[in-house]
Write an enzyme that holds these catalytic residues in place. Structure first.
Site, PDB file in Angstrom:
ATOM      1  N   LEU A  64      43.149  42.403  41.054  1.00 51.15           N
ATOM      2  CA  LEU A  64      44.394  42.062  41.754  1.00 51.15           C
ATOM      3  C   LEU A  64      44.724  43.104  42.826  1.00 51.15           C
ATOM      4  CD1 LEU A  64      46.153  40.958  38.479  1.00 51.15           C
ATOM      5  CD2 LEU A  64      45.732  39.464  40.455  1.00 51.15           C
ATOM      6  N   LYS A 168      38.322  57.101  41.745  1.00 51.69           N
ATOM      7  CA  LYS A 168      38.358  56.230  42.929  1.00 51.69           C
ATOM      8  C   LYS A 168      39.260  56.823  44.028  1.00 51.69           C
ATOM      9  CE  LYS A 168      38.298  52.195  45.177  1.00 51.69           C
ATOM     10  NZ  LYS A 168      37.153  51.578  45.785  1.00 51.69           N
TER      11      LYS A 168
HETATM   12  P1  NAD Z   1      42.587  40.068  47.813  1.00 55.03           P
HETATM   13  O1  NAD Z   1      43.978  40.220  48.281  1.00 55.03           O
HETATM   14  O2  NAD Z   1      41.572  39.421  48.666  1.00 55.03           O
HETATM   15  O3  NAD Z   1      42.584  39.262  46.408  1.00 55.03           O
HETATM   16  C1  NAD Z   1      43.574  39.322  45.438  1.00 55.03           C
HETATM   17  C2  NAD Z   1      43.637  37.988  44.727  1.00 55.03           C
HETATM   18  O4  NAD Z   1      44.636  38.075  43.709  1.00 55.03           O
HETATM   19  C3  NAD Z   1      44.039  36.827  45.650  1.00 55.03           C
HETATM   20  O5  NAD Z   1      43.185  35.713  45.424  1.00 55.03           O
HETATM   21  C4  NAD Z   1      45.480  36.511  45.217  1.00 55.03           C
HETATM   22  O6  NAD Z   1      45.829  35.146  45.388  1.00 55.03           O
HETATM   23  C5  NAD Z   1      45.439  36.905  43.756  1.00 55.03           C
HETATM   24  N1  NAD Z   1      46.754  37.210  43.204  1.00 55.03           N
HETATM   25  C6  NAD Z   1      47.735  37.965  43.775  1.00 55.03           C
HETATM   26  N2  NAD Z   1      48.795  38.021  42.942  1.00 55.03           N
HETATM   27  C7  NAD Z   1      48.456  37.317  41.843  1.00 55.03           C
HETATM   28  C8  NAD Z   1      49.139  37.001  40.631  1.00 55.03           C
HETATM   29  N3  NAD Z   1      50.369  37.454  40.391  1.00 55.03           N
HETATM   30  N4  NAD Z   1      48.508  36.234  39.727  1.00 55.03           N
HETATM   31  C9  NAD Z   1      47.250  35.761  39.962  1.00 55.03           C
HETATM   32  N5  NAD Z   1      46.562  36.025  41.085  1.00 55.03           N
HETATM   33  C10 NAD Z   1      47.163  36.792  42.005  1.00 55.03           C
HETATM   34  O7  NAD Z   1      42.126  41.543  47.390  1.00 55.03           O
HETATM   35  P2  NAD Z   1      40.613  42.065  47.253  1.00 55.03           P
HETATM   36  O8  NAD Z   1      40.114  42.546  48.544  1.00 55.03           O
HETATM   37  O9  NAD Z   1      39.830  41.076  46.464  1.00 55.03           O
HETATM   38  O10 NAD Z   1      40.866  43.374  46.374  1.00 55.03           O
HETATM   39  C11 NAD Z   1      41.178  43.299  44.997  1.00 55.03           C
HETATM   40  C12 NAD Z   1      41.259  44.714  44.442  1.00 55.03           C
HETATM   41  O11 NAD Z   1      39.992  45.366  44.639  1.00 55.03           O
HETATM   42  C13 NAD Z   1      42.294  45.596  45.138  1.00 55.03           C
HETATM   43  O12 NAD Z   1      42.943  46.377  44.166  1.00 55.03           O
HETATM   44  C14 NAD Z   1      41.478  46.440  46.107  1.00 55.03           C
HETATM   45  O13 NAD Z   1      42.083  47.694  46.374  1.00 55.03           O
HETATM   46  C15 NAD Z   1      40.183  46.600  45.334  1.00 55.03           C
HETATM   47  N6  NAD Z   1      38.992  46.830  46.188  1.00 55.03           N
HETATM   48  C16 NAD Z   1      38.800  46.078  47.312  1.00 55.03           C
HETATM   49  C17 NAD Z   1      37.671  46.304  48.099  1.00 55.03           C
HETATM   50  C18 NAD Z   1      37.417  45.499  49.343  1.00 55.03           C
HETATM   51  O14 NAD Z   1      36.520  45.868  50.127  1.00 55.03           O
HETATM   52  N7  NAD Z   1      38.130  44.392  49.567  1.00 55.03           N
HETATM   53  C19 NAD Z   1      36.745  47.296  47.718  1.00 55.03           C
HETATM   54  C20 NAD Z   1      36.954  48.012  46.549  1.00 55.03           C
HETATM   55  C21 NAD Z   1      38.093  47.773  45.783  1.00 55.03           C
END
Ligand code: NAD
Length: 298
Positions: A64, A168
Site C-alpha cells: 500500500l 530501507k
Molecule cells: P501505487 O500507488 O501504484 O499502488 C497502491 C495501490 O494500493 C493502488 O492500487 C491503490 O488503489 C491501492 N490502495 C490504496 N489505498 C487502499 C486501501 N485503503 N485499500 C485497498 N487498496 C488501497 O503504489 P506502488 O508504486 O505500487 O507502491 C506501493 C508501495 O511500495 C509504496 O509503499 C512504495 O513506497 C513502495 N515501493 C514502490 C516502488 C516503486 O518503484 N513504485 C519501489 C519500492 C517500494
C-alpha cells in the site's frame, strides 16, 4: 499451496501478485480500485465480497502507498479477525514506528507480522527479481520465504520487525544524497567545459565511484538503461524518493539523530518536486542542480 491474500494492486503490487498467480498460488485480492479487481478476477484470483479475511488466507500481504493505509487495513479488516496461524507480511514502505506498533498488536493475538519492504522498482517486480529487506521472527520468515522467492531474488533477514523499514529508509537516504553529489559533479564539469564522458571515465574508476554514477548515471548515454537515457521516464519517481526522505527525516527526529545531508536532500527534492512534479525519475534532480528550471540552487 498456501492461500494468500494480496492487498494493493498498484504499480508494484500488480506485477508481484501476478507472479504469485503464475506460480500457482491461491490468491485473494483486494484494492479500492474496482478495475484492478476485475482484471485479477479474469486471471483466476478470488475477489472477496466484503472482507478478504472471510476467505481465511494463511498469509496476508499488503503493498500500500503509506503507513496510513496499512494501519487502516490492519485495524479495520485484519485485526478483528486475526488468528494465530495467520502470517502478516507488509511489503509497503512505511515508517518504522507504525510497523512496530502493528507488530505488537499482532503479537497480542499470538500472530506474527513481518515487514518486507522491497527494492528493485517496477522492473524488478515485473521480472520477479526484487530484493526483500525482512524484519521479524525467524521461523515466520522461513515460512514465508518460498512465497517471497516467487516475487524476488534476494531475501535478506535484517533482525526484528521494523528493521526492514529501517534499512530501507537509511539506504534510500544514502542514495538520494549520493545522486545529488553525482549531479553536482556533472553540473560543475559542464561549467568547466569538461565533457561528461571524461568525468565519467575517471570518476567511475576513482574514489568518486558509486551506484548512482556507475549504474544509474543522471547524465544521458553514459551507462545502459539509465532513466536519463529516456528523458527521465521512471524508474523510481521523485515522489517516491521524497516520500522515503521524509520518512527518514521524521524517524531521525524521533530518535534524535542529526542527518544534515539527509535534511538538505529532502529540501532539494521538495523544491524539485514543486518545480518538476513527482513523476520523473529521481535522478532528474540533475535538472534542478543545473538550474534548468530557471532557478539556481544556492
Ligand atoms: P501505487 O500507488 O501504484 O499502488 C497502491 C495501490 O494500493 C493502488 O492500487 C491503490 O488503489 C491501492 N490502495 C490504496 N489505498 C487502499 C486501501 N485503503 N485499500 C485497498 N487498496 C488501497 O503504489 P506502488 O508504486 O505500487 O507502491 C506501493 C508501495 O511500495 C509504496 O509503499 C512504495 O513506497 C513502495 N515501493 C514502490 C516502488 C516503486 O518503484 N513504485 C519501489 C519500492 C517500494
Amino acid at each position: 499451496m498456501k492461500k494468500i491474500a494480496f492487498i494493493g494492486l498498484g504499480h508494484m503490487g500488480e506485477p508481484m501478485a501476478r507472479n504469485l498467480l503464475k506460480n500457482g498460488s491461491r490468491l485473494i485480492v483486494s484494492d479500492i480500485n474496482q478495475e484492478k479487481l476485475k482484471v485479477f478476477k479474469g486471471f483466476g484470483a478470488i475477489v472477496a465480497e466484503k472482507n478478504f479475511m472471510s476467505e481465511q488466507p494463511e498469509i496476508i500481504i499488503t503493498m500500500l502507498p503509506s503507513g496510513k493505509e496499512v494501519r487502516q487495513i490492519y485495524e479495520s479488516y485484519i485485526f478483528p479477525h486475526l488468528k494465530s496461524h495467520q502470517l502478516l507480511v507488509d511489503c509497503s514502505t512505511i515508517d518504522v514506528e507504525t510497523t512496530r506498533q502493528l507488530a505488537l498488536k499482532a503479537q497480542d493475538k499470538k500472530a506474527y507480522m513481518i515487514d518486507a519492504p522491497v527494492s528493485g522498482g517496477v522492473a524488478g517486480a515485473e521480472a520477479g527479481t526484487l530484493t526483500f529487506m525482512v524484519g521479524g521472527n525467524t521461523q515466520a520468515i522461513e515460512q514465508v520465504k518460498p512465497i517471497l522467492l516467487q516475487m524476488g531474488k534476494n531475501i535478506i533477514h535484517v533482525g526484528e520487525t521494523g528493521n526492514g523499514q529501517a534499512v530501507k529508509i537509511c539506504n534510500n537516504m544514502m542514495l538520494a544524497i549520493q545522486m545529488i553529489s553525482v549531479a553536482e559533479g556533472f553540473a560543475l564539469a559542464e561549467k568547466l567545459n569538461l565533457p561528461a564522458s571524461a568525468l565519467f571515465e575517471v570518476a567511475s574508476k576513482a574514489s568518486g565511484q558509486c551506484w548512482s554514477l556507475t549504474q544509474y548515471c543522471p547524465e544521458p548515454n553514459l551507462v545502459p538503461n539509465s532513466p536519463a537515457n529516456k528523458n527521465f521516464a521512471p524508474g523510481f519517481t521523485t515522489a517516491m524518493m521524497l516520500k522515503d526522505l521524509r520518512l527518514s527525516q521524521q524517524t531521525a527526529q524521533n530518535v534524535g539523530t542529526a542527518t544534515p545531508l539527509g535534511a538538505m536532500a529532502t529540501m532539494l527534492y521538495t523544491t524539485h518536486y514543486n518545480l518538476a512534479g513527482g513523476q520523473l525519475d529521481f535522478s532528474s534532480i540533475i535538472r534542478l542542480i543545473k538550474g534548468q528550471f530557471g532557478q539556481q540552487v544556492q
